[in-house]
Structures are given as C-alpha cells and as structure tokens.
Design an enzyme around this catalytic site. Structure first.
Site, PDB file in Angstrom:
ATOM      1  N   HIS A 135     -29.705  -3.660  15.335  1.00 28.28           N
ATOM      2  CA  HIS A 135     -30.076  -5.087  15.340  1.00 28.28           C
ATOM      3  C   HIS A 135     -29.092  -5.945  16.138  1.00 28.28           C
ATOM      4  O   HIS A 135     -29.372  -7.110  16.423  1.00 28.28           O
ATOM      5  CB  HIS A 135     -30.149  -5.622  13.908  1.00 28.28           C
ATOM      6  CG  HIS A 135     -31.163  -4.944  13.056  1.00 28.28           C
ATOM      7  ND1 HIS A 135     -32.497  -4.887  13.393  1.00 28.28           N
ATOM      8  CD2 HIS A 135     -31.046  -4.255  11.879  1.00 28.28           C
ATOM      9  CE1 HIS A 135     -33.153  -4.206  12.460  1.00 28.28           C
ATOM     10  NE2 HIS A 135     -32.296  -3.805  11.535  1.00 28.28           N
TER      11      HIS A 135
HETATM   12  C1  X5A Z   1     -29.734  -1.276   9.881  1.00 23.05           C
HETATM   13  C2  X5A Z   1     -30.686  -1.867   8.874  1.00 23.05           C
HETATM   14  C3  X5A Z   1     -31.549  -3.834   7.781  1.00 23.05           C
HETATM   15  C4  X5A Z   1     -31.287  -5.280   7.550  1.00 23.05           C
HETATM   16  C5  X5A Z   1     -32.245  -5.806   6.499  1.00 23.05           C
HETATM   17  C6  X5A Z   1     -32.010  -7.242   6.158  1.00 23.05           C
HETATM   18  N1  X5A Z   1     -30.653  -3.208   8.716  1.00 23.05           N
HETATM   19  N2  X5A Z   1     -32.936  -7.739   5.189  1.00 23.05           N
HETATM   20  O1  X5A Z   1     -31.413  -1.134   8.234  1.00 23.05           O
HETATM   21 ZN    ZN Z   2     -33.237  -0.344   8.757  1.00 20.30          ZN
END
Ligand code: X5A
Ligand code: ZN
Length: 662
Positions: A135
């Site tokens: 992300h």
């Molecule tokens: C890497 C990952 C998830 C973030 C979720 C936030 N991130 N609600 O799985």
């Molecule tokens: Zn994830």
C-alpha cells in the site's frame, strides 16, 4: 539450488503503542507464528536462510522521495505522542521508534531475495517481513505499509539486472494500490491484483481498484485488477482466476521474474478478508506460477492476520517452493456466480490488450443452443460457513514426500535418454505370473518381448499408488502402448483408485470396455475434430499454435483435472502424438498440481529419445522450457475448444469463463 528464506528477528520489534482497533491486527506475532510453523514442519532447515540487511537510502530512493525517507527516519527519535500524531496523518498506519529500522530490513530482505534468485544462488524464495509494503506510495505510508518492498524489488531487478519483463502477483486480499501507482505507466511490470472490493465499499475504497483500471499510456493493459464483490471466495474461485485470467496473460507476457505480494489475509479465517480459500490453495497457486520465468519466484510477505491460517498458508507456499508435491484441494470445484462476474469484468476490460483473452472471449460468445446448455448449471452464490475454519485446518494432512522422486522404466538403454540426475531407473518388476495374467486379459495385444517391460511398468504404478515413488516415465513399443494403457487403467481400479485421469495423445483408441461410471476421465488429444462420447469421454485436436496449446491446457485440461480431483494421472503419448518437447514438458508439469504429482507417463519408444529428458525434468519439478514465441490460436483451434467447453461446462464448472446471464 534451492529456496531462500530471508528474515531478521528485529522485524518483530515494531508494534502498536496505543489503542487502535484498525491497526492492532498487524502485530509481531504474525512473524513468529509463521516462522514457528516453518520450524515445526522442518521446512526452515531445508531453506537457505539469509539474514536480512537494511536497504540503503539510495535503494529506498528507487521508489520513495528523499523527503519521505527523511521523515520516516526522523520517527526514530519521536516520543509516543508525536508518533501517534504523525500516524494519524496517514490512512491505517502506526509508527513505532523501531519502524524505520524494521521497514529498512523489510525492503532490504526483498532486495536480497531478488539478488539470491537472479544471481542463481537459489531457484526461488520467501522474505518474511514486517511491515508489509504494497500500500505504500512514493511519499506516503498507507495500510500498515511504510516502504513498498515489492515495488523496490521490481525496480532493483530492472536497474541492477536489466530485466525487461517482471510479473507481480498480488494475492493479498487488499488492493496494492501503491504498486499500481508506481508502475501505472510502465509496460515492463505487469501488476495483477485480486482484492476484496464489494463494489467499492471495502478499504481502501478506491475507484481505481476496479477492473476498468488497466494502467495508462505505455502501461495500458499492464495493470490487471480483479475485484471480488462478495466475501467467501474459495479455492475454486481463486483457481478460476488463475486459469482464466492471470495465467493466460502471464504466458503471453513471458516474464523473466515473478514477484509475489504474498499476503495471506486472502485465506480462510482471516478477519480482514473473510474469504474461504484453504491453506493448500496457496500451494497450488505457487505451483501454477512455477511454470513461469524459469521458476524464478520471489515472494514477499504482505498481510495475513489469522495467526494459524497465516502460518499454515506460509508453510504450504514454502513447501511448494521447495518442490514438494501439492496436497489435494478440498471443496467443491465450483466457482460462485459473483466470482464469474468479476472474472468476466476483467476479461472485458483487458481484452483490447491481450491476444490470449481475445481467444477466450470469442469462445464465450454463445449461440442460443449453447446458451441453453450453459443454463443447465447454475453457479452457487458464495456462502461463508461460520465455523468452517477449525475442522478444515485440522483436516489438513500432509503426505510425506515419497523417498524416490521420479523413476523410469525403458525399453531404450538408459544412457540414450540423457536423464537428469536424481531420476531412478526402475529394475524391479511385479511377479511374472501377475504380468502374464494381466497380459492374458488383453489377448494378442502383447508380444512375448513386451512382458518384461509390462512387469516393470506395473511395478512403477504400484510404487506411485503406495507412495514409494512420486511419478514415473515408462516406454513401450508403439504397438503395445494402447494395451499397456488399458492394463494400467484396470489395475488402478483394481487397486481401488477412486478417480483416474487419462490424457491420451496420438493414436490411442478409447478402450472398448472403459467404464463410464465417473471413475475414469478419458481425454484424447488427437485427430481433426472435437468429439464427445460422454461427460467423461471426449477428444480434441492438438493445436499447432502456442496460443491454442496454452488455451487447451489452461482452458480445458486443468479445469477438468481440478474438477475431477483424480488420485492418479495416466499421461500416454501414443503413435503420432505430435507433441514437441516443450509441450510435453509443460503438460506434464501442469498436470502435477491437481494430482499431487502422481503421474505415470507412458511413451511409445519411437519418440522417447527426444522427449525423455525434458519430460523427466518436468516431472521432477523443473520448470519446462519455453514454448517459443506466442502465436495466436487459429479459428479452427478456438472452435474445437469452444465446442467442447460449451457442452462440458454444465458438468465441469471450472470450465466456465463467464457468468451465465441472470
Ligand atoms: C498489508 C495489509 C491492510 C490494511 C487494512 C486497513 N494492509 N483497514 O494487509
Ligand atoms: Zn492485506
């Protein structure tokens, strides 16, 4: 050559220091649980363990801005209140005084793994890291991610090794929008992501996570989004996505390296994903990717928040990277209606850019007659079984790997076959009387001199069924091939095999007394036209183009094999089979997945000298050689496939590439 495991204990240091229900799932125990799982199963000691080193500032600069790197660096000296205040400026992020160190180790681990694979020190590997990366953006932390480990790995592979085509497979349940942004206009990186989407109502709530986001400029068609619009997607849905979307594109793209954003929040039990795929599914997804890029796979951990499910899924992946056979996939192999709709929406969006999809789509435009056939089989809606997790996780049984991997019994002297090391010559045989009894059942079809070979082949079959041998190659005289196949089928049944898949190439007629009771699935690949005798017996021509051949394997053979769930595969290359080396190797390599490797290949002796080596390598787990440049399937090839699929998909639901009209 083997599998690298890149890790450093320091990556367990970062953790949430205040109350935040959204972030608390990203905890240090994720790494310890995964590592403990690998240790308990003796998998860690089979890997080349590399200790992660921090990525340099210059390396981080391949993706991130100097200002952002400096800002993350400064968090080392902030106090808890300051960390909390900074974290709130980002979406679903927490900082800890050790974040900078951990995030540099995570990025460094991904780069080291790329180095280990691209220098040839190992075939493949996994970096077990925290924080995750997909992300994270050029100048922003996001969704627990600080530096974009996988994007950095791709940039590094391009910059340091001059790679021109890198495939990123993001099977985390969230959309790795960070990776998408970084390579949005870059045709050298094909980014595939499936993700929980629910029409935009799931985090990160972005319109650009939908299937119609395909990349921009030169990068159009190199971003592939498969949004899941319902929770509860399971093994069949994930397999269908691989067979009908990812793999056709990946073969056409022909990557030099595969990076996996290996998030396991897409597995059963995960609180974020709410999906249903069981841990073995990740063994299968891994094995399906191993036919690409010469097997050069670098996987980097992303999400995964159910500790038990995470640990098991990680073990499944590592076990497969090490070359162990895949455990059987549980569950009905029927993709749900919503999954089919999603798959169809990606195909529609991507068709302008991919020849292989143009073929698939043309084959799903149905005549009225075909449409009524399709409607015979309605797809279920997905359902999340509430307490389905622990029984499924308990059931997960691991067959120990057989002591002997691949064995060969040949009428041709061993030296002439150039077999790879590690392949054993079968000398043993079943008792002479037993061989003669089987041969007598097939009167006049065996010559006396065939009996010694038949005895050895029966012994190979027993070895595979008893778990002494993983798979085998046997040669026969051209005349005896069909009779040998008959005997093998009968012996499988006599030994209580529940389901036997026969893939017969060339001039091999269907045995006259072949039962049509669902225990034998007989597919003959030969001749001019496609023909169907029953839902279990049919034939199709051998395509001459690479595109046609791949469509046959991905669009027909594998969906059938996965749907049938055989205990044993008999792959017979009879007279005039017409298979080239690379084709035979790919077919064998890919048939291993649905049957846990248990394949007996019977090859008529005329062609064995040419085929033996690559066939043995493929059965042994080596990546098959390239089929050569991609060539578009001919209209006749597509028509034959279309004819079969339209009639068979009512019974074999994994063949479906599009949702039946509502
Ligand atoms: C890497 C990952 C998830 C973030 C979720 C936030 N991130 N609600 O799985
Ligand atoms: Zn994830």
């Amino acid at each position: 050559m083997g599998t690298a495991l890149v890790y450093h204990e320091d990556m367990t240091a970062t953790r949430l220091l205040w109350d935040d229900p959204e972030c608390e799932i990203e905890c240090p125990e994720r790494l310890t649980a995964a590592l403990d799982g690998l240790r308990q199963r003796g998998l860690e000691e089979r890997c080349l363990c590399l200790s992660a080193c921090e990525a340099s500032e210059e390396e981080l600069g391949l993706v991130h801005s100097p200002e952002y790197i400096a800002l993350v660096q400064k968090t080392q000296t902030l106090d808890k209140e300051e960390l909390h205040a900074l974290s709130k400026q980002y979406n679903a992020v927490y900082f800890h005084p050790d974040t900078f160190h951990c995030a540099r180790l995570a990025a460094g681990a991904a780069l080291q793994l790329v180095d280990a694979v691209l220098t040839g020190a190992v075939h493949n590997g996994l970096a077990l890291v925290r924080p995750p990366g997909h992300h994270s953006q050029r100048a922003a932390a996001n969704g627990f991610c600080v530096f974009n480990n996988v994007a950095l790995a791709a940039k590094h592979a391009k910059q340091k090794y001059g790679l021109q085509r890198i495939l990123i497979v993001d099977w985390d349940v969230h959309h790795g929008q960070g990776i998408q942004y970084i390579f949005n206009d870059d045709p050298s990186v094909l980014y595939f992501s499936w993700h929980r989407y629910e029409h935009g109502s799931f985090w990160p709530f972005l319109p650009e996570s939908d299937a119609d986001a395909v990349g921009q400029g030169q990068g159009q068609g190199f971003t592939v989004n498969l949004p899941w619009n319902q929770v509860g997607m399971g093994n069949a849905d994930y397999l269908a996505a691989f067979l009908h979307v990812l793999l056709p594109l990946a073969f056409e793209f022909d990557p030099e390296l595969v990076l996996v954003s290996a998030g396991f929040d897409s597995a059963i039990g995960d609180p974020e994903g709410q999906m249903q795929a069981t841990p073995e599914c990740f063994a299968h997804l891994t094995q399906l990717l191993q036919v690409l890029a010469g097997g050069r796979i670098c996987a980097v951990l992303e999400g995964g928040y159910h500790l038990e499910s995470l640990a098991q899924s990680v073990c499944m992946m590592v076990q497969t990277l090490l070359g162990d056979p895949t455990p059987p996939l549980l569950g009905l192999m029927v993709p749900c209606q919503s999954a089919l709709e999603s798959i169809q929406s990606v195909q529609t969006a991507q068709t302008p850019y991919w020849t292989s999809l143009q073929q698939i789509l043309s084959s799903s435009t149905h005549s009225p007659e075909e449409r009524s056939l399709r409607l015979l089989g309605e797809s279920p809606t997905c359902a999340v079984a509430e307490d389905s997790l622990s029984p499924l996780l308990d059931q997960l049984c691991l067959r120990p790997a057989p002591p002997i991997c691949t064995a060969v019994a040949s009428t041709v002297p061993g030296a002439a076959l150039c077999l790879p090391p590690g392949v054993l010559h079968q000398e043993g045989s079943v008792l002479r009387e037993e061989t003669e009894a089987w041969a007598r059942l097939h009167k006049s079809r065996f010559q006396d001199e065939d009996l010694a070979t038949l005895g050895k082949i029966l012994c190979l079959l027993d070895g595979i069924m008893d778990g002494q041998i993983r798979n085998a190659i046997a040669t026969t005289t051209a005349l005896a091939t069909a009779a040998t196949l008959d005997v093998l089928i009968q012996r499988c049944l006599a030994r209580r095999a529940q389901r036997v898949l026969c893939v017969a190439l060339g001039q091999l007629d269907r045995p006259l007394d072949l039962a049509d009771d669902g225990r034998i699935l007989w597919l003959n690949i030969r001749g001019k036209d496609a023909a169907i005798q029953s839902m279990f017996h049919f034939s199709t021509p051998l395509p001459q183009t690479t595109g046609g051949f791949l469509s046959l394997i991905l669009g027909l053979v594998l969906p059938l094999a996965y749907g049938f769930q055989p205990d044993m595969v008999l792959m017979a290359l009879g007279p005039a089979h017409g298979l080239q080396n690379a084709q035979a190797a790919l077919l064998a390599a890919m048939l291993r997945s649905p049957v846990g490797g248990r394949i007996l290949a019977v090859v008529e002796e005329e062609s064995i000298r040419l085929l033996a080596r690559s066939l043995a390598q493929a059965l042994h787990g080596e990546t098959p050689p390239s089929l050569g440049p991609f060539s578009k399937a001919t209209p006749e090839e597509i028509q034959a496939l279309m004819f079969l699929k339209a009639r068979l998909e009512a019974r074999w639901k994994l063949l479906q590439v599009a949702a039946p009209p509502p």
